[in-house]
Every structure is written in C-alpha cells, then in structure tokens.
Design an enzyme around this catalytic site. Structure first.
Site, PDB file in Angstrom:
ATOM      1  N   SER A 134       1.046  -1.270  -0.040  1.00 37.30           N
ATOM      2  CA  SER A 134       0.180   0.069   0.105  1.00 37.30           C
ATOM      3  C   SER A 134       0.969   1.190   0.000  1.00 37.30           C
ATOM      4  O   SER A 134       2.013   1.263  -0.666  1.00 37.30           O
ATOM      5  CB  SER A 134      -0.904  -0.042   1.156  1.00 37.30           C
ATOM      6  OG  SER A 134      -1.706   0.969   1.250  1.00 37.30           O
ATOM      7  N   TYR A 148      -4.219   7.995  -7.412  1.00 43.66           N
ATOM      8  CA  TYR A 148      -3.045   6.929  -6.655  1.00 43.66           C
ATOM      9  C   TYR A 148      -3.831   6.412  -5.242  1.00 43.66           C
ATOM     10  O   TYR A 148      -3.696   5.425  -5.032  1.00 43.66           O
ATOM     11  CB  TYR A 148      -1.907   7.561  -6.493  1.00 43.66           C
ATOM     12  CG  TYR A 148      -0.927   6.628  -5.842  1.00 43.66           C
ATOM     13  CD1 TYR A 148      -0.266   5.516  -6.528  1.00 43.66           C
ATOM     14  CD2 TYR A 148      -0.281   6.990  -4.459  1.00 43.66           C
ATOM     15  CE1 TYR A 148       0.779   4.674  -5.787  1.00 43.66           C
ATOM     16  CE2 TYR A 148       0.462   6.177  -3.977  1.00 43.66           C
ATOM     17  CZ  TYR A 148       1.083   4.998  -4.609  1.00 43.66           C
ATOM     18  OH  TYR A 148       2.134   4.203  -4.081  1.00 43.66           O
ATOM     19  N   LYS A 152      -4.515   2.689  -3.610  1.00 45.09           N
ATOM     20  CA  LYS A 152      -4.170   2.269  -2.551  1.00 45.09           C
ATOM     21  C   LYS A 152      -5.027   1.990  -1.234  1.00 45.09           C
ATOM     22  O   LYS A 152      -5.051   1.162  -0.530  1.00 45.09           O
ATOM     23  CB  LYS A 152      -2.849   3.137  -1.871  1.00 45.09           C
ATOM     24  CG  LYS A 152      -1.850   3.001  -2.815  1.00 45.09           C
ATOM     25  CD  LYS A 152      -1.234   1.510  -3.326  1.00 45.09           C
ATOM     26  CE  LYS A 152       0.057   1.559  -4.202  1.00 45.09           C
ATOM     27  NZ  LYS A 152       0.613   0.320  -4.094  1.00 45.09           N
TER      28      LYS A 152
END
Length: 272
Positions: A134, A148, A152
């Site tokens: 992550s 992004y 994650k």
C-alpha cells in the site's frame, strides 16, 4: 531457513533492493517483471536462486501461469510480495479515463490477480505470507494524488478482508505502508496528467510542503522487510519510515474529533 519469495515489480526501486537482500542471505526468489533484461546481471550472479519471469500483472491468465511456473520451479511459495505499481499525479478534474483505468488496472486488478493465483498454492501448503504494498497515501490522501490514493485505499480494503478470510488456512497477510523514499517513484516512474492552470496553486502548495528529510533511504527498508518475512506473527499493517505514524495519528485524531462532534446526528440517522 531459506524461503521462496515471489515478488512483482522487482526491476528497480524498493522491489529491486528487497530482491537483492533476499538473494544475499540465501533465499530463493521469483521476480515477475515487464522487462526481464533489467535483472539479467542479477540472474547471472544467482543462477540457482533466482527465477526471472516476464509478466504484465494486468493479464490475469498470465498471473496464474507465472505462479504455476514458480511453484513448479521451486516447489513452494512461502511469501508473496505484491509490489508492482506506479503513481499518477493529477487533480481529480485533470484525470482522463485512460489514466484512471491504467492506474486501477495495475495497482488494484494486478494485485488482485496475483493474490488469487497464489491462494490455492498457499492453501494447499497450509502456510504462506502475503505482503500487499500500500502506501502512506493509502491511509491519508493529499491533493493531486487522488487516483493513486484511491488505488491504495482499495489495497488496504483488500488486504484487511483477505487477512480475515485466510487466517484459518495458516496464511498471514501484511499491508505495507511506506512513506516517501528517495526512489524514482516521484520522478521517472510518476505519470502525470495534463495540468489545468486553475490547480497550479494547489500543486505549488503541495510542493512547498515537501521537505527533503521526509524522504527515507530506500536501502534502509531491506532489514525491515527481512524481519517482516521472518516474523512468526507478522502485523496486519507495517509503516515503513518515520513520517507515517505521526501523520496518521494526527489525521485520525482529527477524524475522531469530527465524528464525536457529529455523533448526535449520526445516532439519529440510525432511526431506532
């Protein structure tokens, strides 16, 4: 005891550093990368301990084939490190459809396909450790890194759910949350959307807030990862770096404060 590690995205950055650390101590490593030539020299140095496979993690069938080859080659897979991924910078309005889909295809679907492919192997073994990469940005979002962070945040949810589902099979799960490190993640590997001038102030404020000392030394993560894969009871989450914890604590303190302030409204919304 030597372990067999399957790691994606090992051609450079943290994945390459960890691969070299595993090999130096005698582990067997399978690296799944887009460009096998990037590991040619390492393969010469460790001909019996390193298996390099060409793989695009967005190809689900290829992921299953890669795990089968790894299992046949070394006989077991003790640790999976889902490291493949990249960052994309762009305000939410700046992102186009192709950019969004590419980010999710690699960071989320790629991780899912590899995870699904290794699970039957680890269930049969009744053991294994899955490490999902992550990010600090998978816990706290910042402006211009929204897609992004979304990818994650998904990794966080997948990892936490997976841990509860597979614990009875002897399989452990850890979600790694690195803060910034001095790799090419924020330079050569970072994709960027076409900017809209209206967001220049937001971008400039972000750049101004970044301090050089906030970026960790990539090589320093190797020892932490070795300790993690050797742990009898590894944690569900592990922060890499010194910036993440105080940042997370401040963020969650603020969230709890807000939730408490609005608790009356929340409870009333329950309806009974």
């Amino acid at each position: 005891m030597a372990k067999t590690i399957f790691i994606t995205g090992a051609s450079r950055g943290l994945g390459r550093i960890w691969t070299e650390a595993f090999l130096k101590r005698g582990d067997q490593v399978v690296t799944a990368v887009r460009n096998p030539d990037s590991l040619a020299q390492l393969a010469k140095e460790y001909p019996s301990n390193l298996l390099v496979l060409k793989l695009d993690v967005t190809d689900r069938n290829a992921c299953f084939d890669a795990l089968a080859k790894a299992k046949n080659h070394f006989g077991a897979i003790d640790v999976l490190i889902n490291n493949a991924g990249y960052g994309h910078m762009g305000a939410i309005e700046e992102l186009n459809e192709e950019e969004i889909r590419a980010q999710i295809e690699t960071n989320v679907f790629g991780l899912l396909w590899i995870t699904q492919a290794v699970l039957p192997i680890m269930r049969e073994q009744k053991s294994g450790h899955i490490i999902q990469l992550s990010s600090a940005l998978g816990v706290v979002a910042i402006p211009t890194m929204g897609i992004y962070s979304a990818s994650k945040f998904a990794v966080e949810g997948i990892g936490e759910t997976l841990a509860a589902e597979v614990s009875g099979f002897g399989i452990k799960v850890t979600i790694l949350e690195p803060n910034g490190f001095s790799t090419d993640f924020s330079s050569a590997s970072l994709a960027q959307s076409q900017p809209i001038a209206a967001y220049d102030d937001v971008r400039n404020a972000l750049y101004a807030s970044i301090k050089p000392e906030d970026s960790g030394v990539p090589e320093a993560t190797a020892d932490a990862v070795l300790k993690l894969v050797d742990a009898e009871n590894p944690p569900l989450r592990l922060i890499l770096g010194k910036v993440g914890f105080p940042w997370f604590k401040h963020t969650y303190d603020e969230r709890v404060k807000t939730w408490e302030e609005w608790q009356d409204v929340s409870v009333a919304a329950h309806g009974k």
